[in-house]
Motif scaffolding. Structure first.
Motif, PDB file in Angstrom:
ATOM      1  N   PHE A  94       0.834  -1.202   0.000  1.00 36.03           N
ATOM      2  CA  PHE A  94       0.000   0.000   0.000  1.00 36.03           C
ATOM      3  C   PHE A  94       0.871   1.256   0.000  1.00 36.03           C
ATOM      4  CE2 PHE A  94      -2.363   3.228   2.572  1.00 36.03           C
ATOM      5  CZ  PHE A  94      -3.332   3.523   1.625  1.00 36.03           C
ATOM      6  N   GLN A  95       1.861   1.294   0.902  1.00 35.20           N
ATOM      7  CA  GLN A  95       2.759   2.455   0.942  1.00 35.20           C
ATOM      8  C   GLN A  95       3.619   2.535  -0.322  1.00 35.20           C
ATOM      9  OE1 GLN A  95       2.284   0.389   3.482  1.00 35.20           O
ATOM     10  NE2 GLN A  95       1.708   1.619   5.283  1.00 35.20           N
ATOM     11  N   ASN A  98       1.626   4.079  -3.191  1.00 29.54           N
ATOM     12  CA  ASN A  98       1.432   5.515  -2.990  1.00 29.54           C
ATOM     13  C   ASN A  98       2.715   6.306  -3.251  1.00 29.54           C
ATOM     14  OD1 ASN A  98      -1.225   5.074  -2.285  1.00 29.54           O
ATOM     15  ND2 ASN A  98      -0.839   5.099  -0.085  1.00 29.54           N
ATOM     16  N   TRP A 107      -4.923   4.137  -2.880  1.00 31.96           N
ATOM     17  CA  TRP A 107      -6.125   4.333  -2.062  1.00 31.96           C
ATOM     18  C   TRP A 107      -7.345   3.663  -2.690  1.00 31.96           C
ATOM     19  CZ3 TRP A 107      -6.615   5.957   2.795  1.00 31.96           C
ATOM     20  CH2 TRP A 107      -5.522   6.586   3.378  1.00 31.96           C
ATOM     21  N   ALA A 110      -7.140  -0.022  -1.696  1.00 33.07           N
ATOM     22  CA  ALA A 110      -7.491  -0.247  -0.288  1.00 33.07           C
ATOM     23  C   ALA A 110      -8.988  -0.053  -0.049  1.00 33.07           C
ATOM     24  CB  ALA A 110      -6.680   0.687   0.612  1.00 33.07           C
ATOM     25  N   LEU A 111      -9.539   1.055  -0.555  1.00 30.68           N
ATOM     26  CA  LEU A 111     -10.961   1.339  -0.322  1.00 30.68           C
ATOM     27  C   LEU A 111     -11.855   0.324  -1.039  1.00 30.68           C
ATOM     28  CD1 LEU A 111     -10.885   5.242  -0.627  1.00 30.68           C
ATOM     29  CD2 LEU A 111     -11.240   3.896   1.460  1.00 30.68           C
ATOM     30  N   VAL A 442      -6.817  -3.748   6.485  1.00 33.34           N
ATOM     31  CA  VAL A 442      -6.883  -2.652   5.516  1.00 33.34           C
ATOM     32  C   VAL A 442      -6.967  -1.303   6.231  1.00 33.34           C
ATOM     33  CG1 VAL A 442      -8.294  -1.586   3.712  1.00 33.34           C
ATOM     34  CG2 VAL A 442      -7.906  -4.053   3.684  1.00 33.34           C
ATOM     35  N   ILE A 443      -7.820  -1.219   7.230  1.00 34.17           N
ATOM     36  CA  ILE A 443      -7.986   0.052   7.943  1.00 34.17           C
ATOM     37  C   ILE A 443      -6.696   0.456   8.648  1.00 34.17           C
ATOM     38  CG2 ILE A 443      -9.138   1.089   9.942  1.00 34.17           C
ATOM     39  CD1 ILE A 443     -11.718  -0.205   8.988  1.00 34.17           C
ATOM     40  N   CYS A 444      -6.003  -0.495   9.267  1.00 31.31           N
ATOM     41  CA  CYS A 444      -4.723  -0.175   9.907  1.00 31.31           C
ATOM     42  C   CYS A 444      -3.694   0.287   8.887  1.00 31.31           C
ATOM     43  CB  CYS A 444      -4.212  -1.393  10.677  1.00 31.31           C
ATOM     44  SG  CYS A 444      -5.112  -1.729  12.205  1.00 31.31           S
ATOM     45  N   GLU A 445      -3.685  -0.340   7.704  1.00 29.59           N
ATOM     46  CA  GLU A 445      -2.757   0.082   6.659  1.00 29.59           C
ATOM     47  C   GLU A 445      -3.043   1.518   6.226  1.00 29.59           C
ATOM     48  OE1 GLU A 445       0.024  -1.294   4.579  1.00 29.59           O
ATOM     49  OE2 GLU A 445       0.083  -1.960   6.659  1.00 29.59           O
ATOM     50  N   MET A 446      -4.323   1.840   6.044  1.00 22.20           N
ATOM     51  CA  MET A 446      -4.676   3.198   5.603  1.00 22.20           C
ATOM     52  C   MET A 446      -4.325   4.233   6.661  1.00 22.20           C
ATOM     53  SD  MET A 446      -8.225   2.807   3.418  1.00 22.20           S
ATOM     54  CE  MET A 446      -9.197   2.190   4.787  1.00 22.20           C
ATOM     55  N   LEU A 447      -4.396   3.840   7.940  1.00 23.47           N
ATOM     56  CA  LEU A 447      -4.069   4.766   9.029  1.00 23.47           C
ATOM     57  C   LEU A 447      -2.584   4.748   9.374  1.00 23.47           C
ATOM     58  CD1 LEU A 447      -7.081   4.081  11.448  1.00 23.47           C
ATOM     59  CD2 LEU A 447      -6.778   6.011   9.868  1.00 23.47           C
TER      60      LEU A 447
END
Length: 577
Positions: A94-95, A98, A107, A110-111, A442-447
């Motif tokens: 994910f990173q 980006n 994003w 992930a979403l 997923v949520i932890c990755e986005m945060l």
């Protein structure tokens, strides 16, 4: 941790030595070290795959046996690509997307994975509700149960405004008990998953055994039918030849019924069959490799400590451990379902002239007559003739009780209900647990947080949307719910595939690890086919379901990707070091 590192180092050394000794030694080593692919296969064989396979057999007979293997091959290509990138760079995908590729794609991936989890959870609860109320515990949780009535009365005493004129209080009460129990069980599992322990291991073992058990039952059904000589092996073999005509033409085995439909009404029935065939085809393709699986796999490889030395093993593992069990299981389900439910001219031809026709609910008959009238613009509705009644009976949505009959050749009626019910319940629990785990991840990755502790636990509740499934859809639509929700998953899948294609061609991200020469041509050709197939299916379904509004949304997303790509060039990996 030291033990894990020691094992990784030992596996790495074994791979290096095997490569030096040649192909046979490398194959033996890969077979010994395989594992994640088999686990991915077990995860893929959830309620969505089961329902899609069953409906493929109901609607197309043996004609779409090719679909799930082809979808799985394309999915494995893209999973191999994201695995290759993750193991080559050791960066969290994910990173990495980006920073080095395009944040809109990162994003979006992930979403879309999170949205797929939230939607895919709906049919899991619905499937579980169906088998518990119909197959396993109808007297305790069914529409006439005392427990259901008690809970239902309590619920509507608190929310009296929700009580409609056609509400079956006991049915709603049973669904409340089921949804609450499943949510409590899966929350307890996911909240303590990182801690391990014998309880988690026992739960996983039981679910794997249940899933394996129902798969073996369908394999057994095919074996029994083969021994009886009831299988048309020529038709089955032809079913593995790709044929896209089912997107716009009914299966040939409907023709004898369509030919007996009165003039003027054939187009209505053709359109109805094709619409359901198309949705089931897209659903089956989407459940072979879901977008949420593409998010989980690379992180699981990194967690195992796999690096570039393991790239060949990862591709081998996915190609064998994931492909073979999935294709064997889904093919047997399709064959069993087709034999039980698909039109059979040799058996049913006499019903066109005489004999007792299947009974259809009055509202079904009336709804078909009205839909047929609207489609043909006739002056008045005419009663369905015998061929139309037979067509309607084959197209009627099957519930858990009906679909359990697919095991009848092996087990008989009574045992089939129990085995089918337990198998589906195990599959749904496995899928719900996985969906919750991926959601938290997923949520932890986005945060930008580690996937542990309360942030992860709260994130897992994103998939708790599934509790609404039994209440939004009931009756014979509970199993069918897996089809439209999987269609939604297919609409999102190209986001992942296009992202992986860009990653494999990103010098910024891969540097010297980017494939070159013939290997790059092979990767791009295979990935291009997979991405094109997913994008074509997605755009086609967006057009069918939403027309220009959906296409405008797709265009806006692609425009945003291109704008960010050219307006904000990504930095190379070297410049970030």
């Amino acid at each position: 941790m030291p033990e894990q590192l020691t094992k990784v180092d030992a596996d790495r050394q074994a791979i290096v030595e095997a490569k030096e000794k040649g192909l046979c030694s490398m194959t033996r080593t890969y077979l010994r070290l395989s594992g994640p692919g088999w686990l991915q296969s077990a995860l893929t064989l959830g309620g969505g795959s089961l329902a899609s396979s069953l409906f493929l057999g109901v609607l197309a007979g043996f004609g779409l046996l090719w679909l799930q293997p082809v979808a799985m091959i394309l999915g494995i290509i893209m999973l191999s690509a994201i695995g290759y990138v993750a193991m080559s760079t050791s960066e969290r995908p994910f990173q990495a997307i980006n920073r080095h590729v395009n944040p809109v794609l990162g994003w979006g991936w992930a979403l879309a994975s999170l949205a797929a989890n939230m939607v895919w959870a709906l049919p899991q609860y619905s499937l579980a509700s169906g088998v518990l109320q119909q197959n396993l515990m109808p007297g305790v949780l069914g529409p006439e149960s005392a427990l259901g009535a008690t809970v239902g009365d309590w619920f509507f005493s608190i929310f009296p405004g929700l009580l409609g004129p056609e509400t079956v209080v006991a049915d709603i009460g049973g669904k409340i008990v089921i949804s609450a129990a499943i949510l409590a069980i899966t929350m307890a599992i996911t909240f303590t998953y990182d801690s391990g322990g014998w309880g988690i291991k026992l739960y996983e073992l039981m679910l794997k055994l249940v899933v394996a058990g129902i798969v073996m039952c369908f394999v057994g059904v095919v074996g029994v039918l083969a021994l009886k000589g009831d299988l048309a092996w020529g038709e089955i073999a032809r079913g593995f030849i790709p044929d896209l005509t089912k997107l716009y033409r009914p299966a040939e085995s409907f023709n004898w019924l369509l030919d007996a439909v009165p003039d003027g009404y054939r187009d209505f029935w053709v359109a109805r069959i094709v619409a359901e065939q198309r949705d089931v085809m897209i659903s089956a393709a989407a459940t072979a490799v879901g977008i949420n699986m593409t998010f989980l796999l690379p992180y699981s490889m990194l967690r195992r400590g796999w690096d570039k030395t393991f790239r060949g093993l990862a591709i081998f593992d996915l190609s064998t451990g994931m492909f073979i069990p999935f294709v064997l299981a889904t093919s047997c389900v399709v064959i069993a379902s087709a034999t039980q439910f698909h039109p059979n001219e040799a058996v049913e031809a006499t019903l066109l002239e005489e004999g007792d026709l299947p009974e259809l609910p009055e509202d079904t008959v009336q709804g078909l007559a009205e839909a047929r009238l609207a489609h043909t613009n006739a002056a008045q509705a005419e009663p369905l003739n015998r061929a139309e009644v037979l067509l309607a009976s084959h197209l009627q949505r099957k519930d858990a009780f009906d679909l359990a009959k697919s095991l009848k050749p092996l087990t008989g009626d009574v045992v089939a209900d129990v085995i089918f019910g337990i198998g589906v319940l195990g599959m749904t629990l496995s899928s719900i647990t996985l969906l919750m785990l991926i959601s938290g991840f997923v949520i932890c990755e986005m945060l930008g947080l580690p996937p542990t502790g309360w942030p992860n636990r709260i994130g897992t509740l994103a998939a708790a949307t599934g509790v609404l499934g039994p209440f939004l859809w009931s009756g014979t639509t509970r199993f069918w719910l897996a089809v439209p929700t999987s269609v939604f998953g297919m609409v999102l899948l190209p986001i992942a595939y296009i992202t992986f294609f860009c990653m494999m061609n990103s010098k910024n991200l891969l540097g010297d690890n980017m494939p070159r020469g013939g290997r790059r041509v092979a990767w791009n050709t295979s990935m291009g086919i997979a991405a094109a197939a997913a994008l074509s299916a997605s755009v086609y379904m967006v057009w069918v379901k939403t027309q220009y509004y959906g296409l405008a949304g797709v265009g806006a997303f692609l425009a945003l990707v291109l704008f960010v790509h050219f307006a904000f060039p990504r930095k190379s990996a070297a410049s970030n070091e």
